[in-house]
Design a protein around this motif. Structure first.
Motif, PDB file in Angstrom:
ATOM      1  N   ARG A  76       0.823  -1.195   0.000  1.00  0.00           N
ATOM      2  CA  ARG A  76       0.000   0.000   0.000  1.00  0.00           C
ATOM      3  C   ARG A  76       0.867   1.258   0.000  1.00  0.00           C
ATOM      4  NH1 ARG A  76      -4.121   0.209   4.740  1.00  0.00           N
ATOM      5  NH2 ARG A  76      -2.334   1.170   5.768  1.00  0.00           N
ATOM      6  N   ASP A  77       1.928   1.210   0.773  1.00  0.00           N
ATOM      7  CA  ASP A  77       2.851   2.345   0.803  1.00  0.00           C
ATOM      8  C   ASP A  77       3.491   2.556  -0.562  1.00  0.00           C
ATOM      9  OD1 ASP A  77       2.223   2.676   3.398  1.00  0.00           O
ATOM     10  OD2 ASP A  77       4.035   1.731   4.215  1.00  0.00           O
ATOM     11  N   ARG A  78       3.821   1.413  -1.204  1.00  0.00           N
ATOM     12  CA  ARG A  78       4.452   1.517  -2.518  1.00  0.00           C
ATOM     13  C   ARG A  78       3.497   2.126  -3.544  1.00  0.00           C
ATOM     14  NH1 ARG A  78       5.945  -3.630  -5.063  1.00  0.00           N
ATOM     15  NH2 ARG A  78       5.001  -4.592  -3.231  1.00  0.00           N
ATOM     16  N   SER A  79       2.199   1.845  -3.407  1.00  0.00           N
ATOM     17  CA  SER A  79       1.234   2.319  -4.398  1.00  0.00           C
ATOM     18  C   SER A  79       0.969   3.820  -4.265  1.00  0.00           C
ATOM     19  CB  SER A  79      -0.081   1.554  -4.274  1.00  0.00           C
ATOM     20  OG  SER A  79      -0.781   1.978  -3.121  1.00  0.00           O
ATOM     21  N   ALA A  80       1.337   4.381  -3.124  1.00  0.00           N
ATOM     22  CA  ALA A  80       1.024   5.788  -2.859  1.00  0.00           C
ATOM     23  C   ALA A  80       1.629   6.709  -3.916  1.00  0.00           C
ATOM     24  CB  ALA A  80       1.490   6.181  -1.469  1.00  0.00           C
ATOM     25  N   GLY A  81       2.858   6.427  -4.311  1.00  0.00           N
ATOM     26  CA  GLY A  81       3.533   7.261  -5.304  1.00  0.00           C
ATOM     27  C   GLY A  81       2.807   7.239  -6.629  1.00  0.00           C
ATOM     28  N   LEU A  82       2.414   6.034  -7.035  1.00  0.00           N
ATOM     29  CA  LEU A  82       1.681   5.889  -8.297  1.00  0.00           C
ATOM     30  C   LEU A  82       0.369   6.654  -8.239  1.00  0.00           C
ATOM     31  CD1 LEU A  82       2.196   2.108  -9.105  1.00  0.00           C
ATOM     32  CD2 LEU A  82       2.891   4.026 -10.542  1.00  0.00           C
ATOM     33  N   LYS A  83      -0.274   6.520  -7.098  1.00  0.00           N
ATOM     34  CA  LYS A  83      -1.579   7.169  -6.940  1.00  0.00           C
ATOM     35  C   LYS A  83      -1.439   8.677  -7.110  1.00  0.00           C
ATOM     36  CE  LYS A  83      -5.576   7.306  -3.914  1.00  0.00           C
ATOM     37  NZ  LYS A  83      -6.082   7.018  -2.574  1.00  0.00           N
ATOM     38  N   GLU A  84      -0.387   9.193  -6.500  1.00  0.00           N
ATOM     39  CA  GLU A  84      -0.161  10.629  -6.574  1.00  0.00           C
ATOM     40  C   GLU A  84       0.091  11.062  -8.016  1.00  0.00           C
ATOM     41  OE1 GLU A  84       2.866  13.099  -3.976  1.00  0.00           O
ATOM     42  OE2 GLU A  84       1.590  11.727  -2.812  1.00  0.00           O
ATOM     43  N   GLU A  85       0.876  10.238  -8.711  1.00  0.00           N
ATOM     44  CA  GLU A  85       1.190  10.547 -10.102  1.00  0.00           C
ATOM     45  C   GLU A  85      -0.083  10.565 -10.957  1.00  0.00           C
ATOM     46  OE1 GLU A  85       4.777   9.071 -12.731  1.00  0.00           O
ATOM     47  OE2 GLU A  85       3.165   7.598 -12.763  1.00  0.00           O
ATOM     48  N   ILE A  86      -0.912   9.566 -10.734  1.00  0.00           N
ATOM     49  CA  ILE A  86      -2.162   9.491 -11.488  1.00  0.00           C
ATOM     50  C   ILE A  86      -3.030  10.707 -11.189  1.00  0.00           C
ATOM     51  CG2 ILE A  86      -4.326   8.213 -11.690  1.00  0.00           C
ATOM     52  CD1 ILE A  86      -2.527   5.669 -11.105  1.00  0.00           C
ATOM     53  N   LYS A  87      -3.053  11.069  -9.945  1.00  0.00           N
ATOM     54  CA  LYS A  87      -3.863  12.202  -9.529  1.00  0.00           C
ATOM     55  C   LYS A  87      -3.354  13.503 -10.151  1.00  0.00           C
ATOM     56  CE  LYS A  87      -6.507  12.927  -5.327  1.00  0.00           C
ATOM     57  NZ  LYS A  87      -6.601  12.618  -3.898  1.00  0.00           N
ATOM     58  N   ARG A  88      -2.066  13.545 -10.388  1.00  0.00           N
ATOM     59  CA  ARG A  88      -1.463  14.746 -10.962  1.00  0.00           C
ATOM     60  C   ARG A  88      -1.639  14.784 -12.479  1.00  0.00           C
ATOM     61  NH1 ARG A  88       3.671  15.126 -12.718  1.00  0.00           N
ATOM     62  NH2 ARG A  88       4.205  13.148 -11.730  1.00  0.00           N
ATOM     63  N   LEU A  89      -1.465  13.611 -13.124  1.00  0.00           N
ATOM     64  CA  LEU A  89      -1.493  13.581 -14.588  1.00  0.00           C
ATOM     65  C   LEU A  89      -2.910  13.613 -15.180  1.00  0.00           C
ATOM     66  CD1 LEU A  89       1.388  11.096 -15.499  1.00  0.00           C
ATOM     67  CD2 LEU A  89       1.415  13.590 -15.398  1.00  0.00           C
TER      68      LEU A  89
END
Length: 425
Positions: A76-89
């Motif tokens: 879950r911690d690892r997915s946080a970065g991806l989530k943020e990126e998706i939210k930004r892009l």
RNA sequence: GGAGAAAUGGCAGAGUGGUCGAAUGCGGCGGUCUUGAAAACCGUUGUUCCGUUACCGGAACCGGGGGUUCGAAUCCCUCUUUCUCCGCCA
């Protein structure tokens, strides 16, 4: 709206063809090309991230089910970065898409190759002319004076009730108007058009679909409280019947007709051209609309034109058909024929119909498509429409051209509908 | 205008937090059988975008928009539409 794909594939052709409409598309096309590649890149990137994120989410679910709490939390911690990126892009992509659309909406439709270059109405091409020019006796009156003389159309009364441009038809003029509508509808039905009675107020999506929005909201009456527009033409509700539809190739063509009142604000047009029935805020019109396979749409355009010509002939009015030049055509049309009838007392040609092929310009806006015979390809259908006919100017020409000092004579084709042969004192 | 219920693929209709783009039936398309058709049986069947463009892989979409969550057709908010009842009314 032109399709982005076609623009990206043939930028030079687009730029070249739009010159016929005196439109310099080079800057827009160039910006579109840049935005499009940006968009593709971003989409690819975003899809990859989303895919990775989805996989992780599933993995987390599995961990939890297996009771592996530590692994789950680590993932879950690892997915946080991806989530943020998706939210930004994601909003970035949406922004590019919005900008692409905004640019696409600025490009007019491509004129058909048979459309002549030109800037002014004088550059339009006379295609055909027909009917006999009437010879009026001295003292012949323009229709607004005939209207007063026989007390059949009351402009002042319309002003009192509503405002300028909303005439009141009385007695035999009212009956004549209704007779024209019935004649036009019956003819259209005989020619294979299905009669529709559509709403005369439409929502934003419909007004956008046929191209009245954006940019032309000034032309339409707007009902603020309900966010609705009064239709300027039946083209809007009729064509939008097929918005967001995928038709079978077997369903084509679809041929519709409707009588509706039409409402136009026509802001800023004043002067002697607008006397009497020449230009109104509310008028009656019978419209024909056709949804057609791209391979047959130009054949249809000719057929519709012949059909309208038949109506004008039936009424015995002198007419001419013009092929509009690039500069005089509407933003949306690929090819347009205008019909004008001669109104003898005014000594003026009055436009009574405009028949156009929009190709896929409206279809692209409203996602009106058909599935081709191969069963696989889904493509935008072509839309066409034409007035058949607009009533007030027909009325004007009929009154003026058929007048004698003591009466106005009704064309024989209309007599079965009116029940009278003349309007007299 | 007031009260309530609902919105899922072409249609009907299941699905109440993960393996669900979504059961099942009907319809459509292809095939087997048949002289032909029907029936039966077998298979197949959404759209948009991205990458490859032969095949295929990825993303999004369960009325619209927003939120909660690692994860939403499913929970929350909001808008729209439809249906039922009441009121008003051509």
């Amino acid at each position: 709206m032109l399709s982005l794909k076609i623009i990206a594939e043939n930028p030079d052709v687009i730029i070249d063809r739009l010159k016929v409409k005196n439109f310099d598309a080079s800057a827009i096309v160039e910006r579109l090309a840049g935005l499009d590649s940006e968009r593709r890149q971003l989409q690819a990137h975003l899809d990859t991230s989303q895919s990775a994120f989805n996989k992780l989410s599933k993995q987390i679910g599995t961990y939890y089910q297996q009771g592996k709490k530590a692994e789950a939390e680590e993932a879950r911690d690892r997915s946080a970065g991806l989530k943020e990126e998706i939210k930004r892009l994601s909003p970035e992509l949406a922004d590019i898409e919005a900008r692409v659309k905004e640019l696409l909406l600025q490009l007019p439709n491509l004129p058909h190759e048979s459309v002549p270059q030109g800037k002014l109405p004088e550059d339009n091409l006379l295609v055909r002319q027909g009917g006999e020019m009437p010879e009026l006796q001295p003292g012949a009156l323009p229709h607004w004076e005939l209207a007063r003389k026989y007390d059949i159309i009351d402009f002042e009364l319309g002003s009192k009730i509503t405002g300028a441009g909303f005439p009141v038809y009385k007695g035999k003029a009212a009956k004549l108007q209704r007779s024209l509508i019935n004649l036009f509808l019956d003819s259209a039905a005989r020619a294979g058009y299905t009669e529709i009675i559509p709403p005369i107020a439409v929502n934003e999506a419909s007004a956008f679909g046929t191209g009245q929005l954006p940019d032309k909201e000034g032309q339409m009456y707007y009902i603020n409280e309900d966010n609705l527009y009064l239709i300027p033409t039946a083209e809007v509700p009729l064509t939008n019947i097929y918005r967001d539809e995928i038709l079978s190739y077997k369903d084509l063509p679809r041929r519709l007709t409707a009588y509706t009142p039409c409402f136009r604000r026509e802001a800023g047009s004043y002067g002697k051209d607008v006397r009497g029935l020449n230009r109104l805020h509310q008028f009656d019109k019978v419209e024909i609309v056709e949804i057609q396979h791209p391979d047959r749409s130009y054949e249809t355009l000719e057929n519709m034109t012949s059909y309208v010509e038949g109506l004008v002939k039936l009424l015995g009015l002198p007419y001419r058909i013009l092929l509009l030049c690039g500069g005089d055509m509407s933003f949306h049309a690929a090819k347009t024929y205008d019909f004008e009838v001669f109104s003898a007392a005014q000594q003026k040609w009055l436009e009574v119909s405009s028949v156009s092929n929009f190709e896929s310009f409206q279809s692209n806006r409203m996602m009106l498509r058909y599935r081709d015979e191969d069963g696989k390809n889904i493509r935008p259908a072509h839309t066409l429409n034409g007035s058949a006919l607009a009533l007030p100017r027909i009325m004007a020409a009929l009154l003026e051209n058929n007048q004698s000092p003591e009466a106005i004579h009704i064309p024989p084709a209309l007599v079965p509908y009116t029940g009278f042969e003349a309007i007299s004192l």
